[in-house]
Each structure stands twice: as C-alpha cells, then as structure tokens.
Design a protein around this motif. Sequence first.
Motif, PDB file in Angstrom:
ATOM      1  N   SER A 151       0.865  -1.173   0.000  1.00  0.00           N
ATOM      2  CA  SER A 151       0.000   0.000   0.000  1.00  0.00           C
ATOM      3  C   SER A 151       0.902   1.223   0.000  1.00  0.00           C
ATOM      4  N   GLY A 152       0.315   2.378   0.206  1.00  0.00           N
ATOM      5  CA  GLY A 152       1.118   3.594   0.246  1.00  0.00           C
ATOM      6  C   GLY A 152       2.132   3.581   1.356  1.00  0.00           C
ATOM      7  N   ALA A 153       1.924   2.733   2.379  1.00  0.00           N
ATOM      8  CA  ALA A 153       2.858   2.674   3.510  1.00  0.00           C
ATOM      9  C   ALA A 153       3.862   1.550   3.345  1.00  0.00           C
ATOM     10  N   PHE A 154       3.959   0.965   2.151  1.00  0.00           N
ATOM     11  CA  PHE A 154       4.809  -0.205   1.949  1.00  0.00           C
ATOM     12  C   PHE A 154       6.253   0.080   2.343  1.00  0.00           C
ATOM     13  N   LEU A 155       6.776  -0.757   3.259  1.00  0.00           N
ATOM     14  CA  LEU A 155       8.154  -0.696   3.730  1.00  0.00           C
ATOM     15  C   LEU A 155       8.498   0.601   4.452  1.00  0.00           C
ATOM     16  N   ASP A 156       7.496   1.303   4.929  1.00  0.00           N
ATOM     17  CA  ASP A 156       7.780   2.408   5.840  1.00  0.00           C
ATOM     18  C   ASP A 156       8.235   1.829   7.181  1.00  0.00           C
ATOM     19  N   GLU A 157       8.779   2.677   8.026  1.00  0.00           N
ATOM     20  CA  GLU A 157       9.351   2.205   9.287  1.00  0.00           C
ATOM     21  C   GLU A 157       8.339   1.442  10.138  1.00  0.00           C
ATOM     22  N   GLY A 158       7.074   1.864  10.085  1.00  0.00           N
ATOM     23  CA  GLY A 158       6.064   1.233  10.926  1.00  0.00           C
ATOM     24  C   GLY A 158       5.556  -0.095  10.419  1.00  0.00           C
ATOM     25  N   SER A 159       6.012  -0.537   9.249  1.00  0.00           N
ATOM     26  CA  SER A 159       5.505  -1.785   8.679  1.00  0.00           C
ATOM     27  C   SER A 159       6.436  -2.967   8.920  1.00  0.00           C
ATOM     28  N   PHE A 160       7.326  -2.864   9.932  1.00  0.00           N
ATOM     29  CA  PHE A 160       8.242  -3.949  10.251  1.00  0.00           C
ATOM     30  C   PHE A 160       8.019  -4.429  11.682  1.00  0.00           C
ATOM     31  N   GLU A 161       8.302  -5.704  11.880  1.00  0.00           N
ATOM     32  CA  GLU A 161       8.348  -6.265  13.218  1.00  0.00           C
ATOM     33  C   GLU A 161       9.599  -7.121  13.330  1.00  0.00           C
ATOM     34  N   SER A 162      10.018  -7.412  14.539  1.00  0.00           N
ATOM     35  CA  SER A 162      11.224  -8.210  14.756  1.00  0.00           C
ATOM     36  C   SER A 162      10.843  -9.683  14.901  1.00  0.00           C
ATOM     37  N   ARG A 163      11.560 -10.558  14.166  1.00  0.00           N
ATOM     38  CA  ARG A 163      11.328 -12.000  14.255  1.00  0.00           C
ATOM     39  C   ARG A 163      12.660 -12.726  14.407  1.00  0.00           C
ATOM     40  N   SER A 164      12.581 -13.937  14.996  1.00  0.00           N
ATOM     41  CA  SER A 164      13.782 -14.759  15.191  1.00  0.00           C
ATOM     42  C   SER A 164      13.951 -15.714  14.017  1.00  0.00           C
ATOM     43  N   PHE A 165      15.204 -15.828  13.537  1.00  0.00           N
ATOM     44  CA  PHE A 165      15.545 -16.757  12.467  1.00  0.00           C
ATOM     45  C   PHE A 165      16.841 -17.478  12.842  1.00  0.00           C
ATOM     46  N   PRO A 166      16.973 -18.762  12.467  1.00  0.00           N
ATOM     47  CA  PRO A 166      18.266 -19.421  12.656  1.00  0.00           C
ATOM     48  C   PRO A 166      19.355 -18.647  11.909  1.00  0.00           C
ATOM     49  N   ARG A 167      20.456 -18.380  12.591  1.00  0.00           N
ATOM     50  CA  ARG A 167      21.500 -17.553  11.988  1.00  0.00           C
ATOM     51  C   ARG A 167      22.000 -18.133  10.668  1.00  0.00           C
ATOM     52  N   ASN A 168      22.083 -19.453  10.585  1.00  0.00           N
ATOM     53  CA  ASN A 168      22.638 -20.049   9.366  1.00  0.00           C
ATOM     54  C   ASN A 168      21.694 -19.964   8.170  1.00  0.00           C
ATOM     55  N   THR A 169      20.472 -19.453   8.351  1.00  0.00           N
ATOM     56  CA  THR A 169      19.550 -19.290   7.224  1.00  0.00           C
ATOM     57  C   THR A 169      19.488 -17.847   6.739  1.00  0.00           C
ATOM     58  N   VAL A 170      20.202 -16.945   7.414  1.00  0.00           N
ATOM     59  CA  VAL A 170      20.142 -15.524   7.074  1.00  0.00           C
ATOM     60  C   VAL A 170      21.409 -15.128   6.317  1.00  0.00           C
ATOM     61  N   PRO A 171      21.296 -14.678   5.062  1.00  0.00           N
ATOM     62  CA  PRO A 171      22.489 -14.229   4.335  1.00  0.00           C
ATOM     63  C   PRO A 171      23.154 -13.072   5.070  1.00  0.00           C
ATOM     64  N   PRO A 172      24.486 -13.029   5.103  1.00  0.00           N
ATOM     65  CA  PRO A 172      25.176 -11.969   5.846  1.00  0.00           C
ATOM     66  C   PRO A 172      24.868 -10.564   5.342  1.00  0.00           C
ATOM     67  N   GLU A 173      24.492 -10.440   4.061  1.00  0.00           N
ATOM     68  CA  GLU A 173      24.213  -9.105   3.509  1.00  0.00           C
ATOM     69  C   GLU A 173      22.778  -8.656   3.760  1.00  0.00           C
ATOM     70  N   ALA A 174      21.936  -9.534   4.328  1.00  0.00           N
ATOM     71  CA  ALA A 174      20.509  -9.243   4.444  1.00  0.00           C
ATOM     72  C   ALA A 174      20.240  -8.122   5.438  1.00  0.00           C
ATOM     73  N   ASP A 175      19.320  -7.241   5.071  1.00  0.00           N
ATOM     74  CA  ASP A 175      18.868  -6.177   5.963  1.00  0.00           C
ATOM     75  C   ASP A 175      17.475  -6.453   6.524  1.00  0.00           C
ATOM     76  N   PHE A 176      16.642  -7.157   5.766  1.00  0.00           N
ATOM     77  CA  PHE A 176      15.309  -7.500   6.251  1.00  0.00           C
ATOM     78  C   PHE A 176      14.732  -8.628   5.403  1.00  0.00           C
ATOM     79  N   ALA A 177      13.620  -9.174   5.878  1.00  0.00           N
ATOM     80  CA  ALA A 177      12.913 -10.242   5.159  1.00  0.00           C
ATOM     81  C   ALA A 177      11.486  -9.794   4.892  1.00  0.00           C
ATOM     82  N   LEU A 178      10.900 -10.361   3.846  1.00  0.00           N
ATOM     83  CA  LEU A 178       9.485 -10.132   3.590  1.00  0.00           C
ATOM     84  C   LEU A 178       8.905 -11.342   2.875  1.00  0.00           C
TER      85      LEU A 178
END
Length: 275
Positions: A151-178
Amino acid sequence: MAEKRIPERPPAARTPDRFQAGAAREENLLGKKIARQRRKLGLSLRETSRRLAGYGVAVQAGGISKWEQGATVPGAYQLIALCGALEMEELVPSLLEAARPALNEEGLRKLRAYRQDLLDTGKYALREHGTADYVEYIEMPFSTLAASAGSGAFLDEGSFESRSFPRNTVPPEADFALRVSGDSMEPVYSDGQIVWVQRCSVLECGEVGIFVYDGEGYIKMLGQRMPEPEEEEFYRDMDGSLHRQPVLVSYNPAYPPRPVSPEAEFRIVGRVLGH
C-alpha cells in the motif's frame, strides 16, 4: 437342514484413528507440508534442489514444484532426503496425525504452536544422531506487508516487526525479510515464500529486486526498454542523450512486462538475495 449362512463383514468405516491414504493424497497433505516448510525456511525451489543434491537426490526445481502441487509424490528415499533437507524429521508422524486427528483443529494448532515454541528456544532441536544441539537465532526485521500486495505505507518504518531466524539461514548481507504475495514470479518465487533483501537504491538490469511503484510494493526483475516517442522527453539528459526506461519483469509468462511510467512514483528498495 437349511444351510447356515455366514453374514458378510461390513466394510471398515473411516475412523479418526485410522490413516486414510486416499484422503491424504486427495487433500495433498504431503505437498502442502513440503511447500509450507520450504517457505518457512525462506528457500527457493532451486535452493531446495541444491539441498537435496547434498543428500544424493537429483531433482530439479520443477520436480519439487510438482510435489508441492500434488501432481506427483516423492519416493521413499526422496522423502527421507526431504526430511533432512527441509529440517522436518517429524514429517511422517505429522502426516499420520493430520490424517487421523485425535485432536480437533484448534487442539492441533495449539500443539503445533507449542512445538514451535520449543524449537525456537534452540535447546531441543535434534542433530543427525538424535542428541540435543544448540541452534543460534538472531532477530531480523520482517515486513508485515507482502511484496505485490503493498500500500502507500509499503516498507515504511512502521511496517516492520522483529522476528527470530536461525543464523545459518540468514544471508550476511541481508537487511530484512518479507513474504512474497501472488504467483507472478513463479516458478522461482512462490506465493507465501520468505525472501531476504539487501537495501540499495541501484540495481543492474536483470537483477531481482523489491520496488515501490505508484504506492505499491513489488518483487520483480529489473528490465529496460527504449521509451516510446511521447515519453522520450522524460529520459533525455541536458545534452540530449536518451536513457532507457525501467521495466518491471515477471518470471511467470502470464504477466506481461510493466514499463514504469515517468509520471508515477518509482524507487528501488533493495536487492533480493540468494538467487
């Protein structure tokens, strides 16, 4: 003396504690579980194919897609490899449970949630030989709005939440997931799949990225074309040089390329990693 007739046994009725293979196949229980777990791990079909190769199973992305859709089913040894590749050693017991539920749907949901809570602690996962192993988790930003459904608010600061992921599944360059929404990028990116994104404002032609266009978020491949004559003025430099017009390209041929209008909002959010 009249002949004594032995009554025929009635056919076995379907009971909650008996596995029904036909019903399980009809409901595509196996395919749905494979797809759900793959997306939960943030794996593409190609990445899943590479993982299976490590277990000695050679199957292409298209073959895995057919398993998920229920068009075909994996063989016994392929199923065992899937359990390892997708970290779901409980697959067979869970299929049996789904086909002969001792709990109602709400009870099964609570059971799955409790099991996931145990796994998320990192204390109760099993290694290959069945002993407890520690899994390190990290907190990462996760967009609450899916790409292609923004929507118009797509990827604004308020459209994120914190989630836990196994470290070995997260690319080192990653900034966020969707999460991907829709089928426009199949067979590489499926509806519901989690992808990792590196923030950037510039992409090379042919790279897959996350874009905001006319107020909505998209996952697309960046393409280019020469602008139409009536739009050339928007793509000329002061010295008269003509630049190419950005085009958002879908992998699914059912969706035609979408040229970016020079009069609409358009920005690159980031690069999709892992492909």
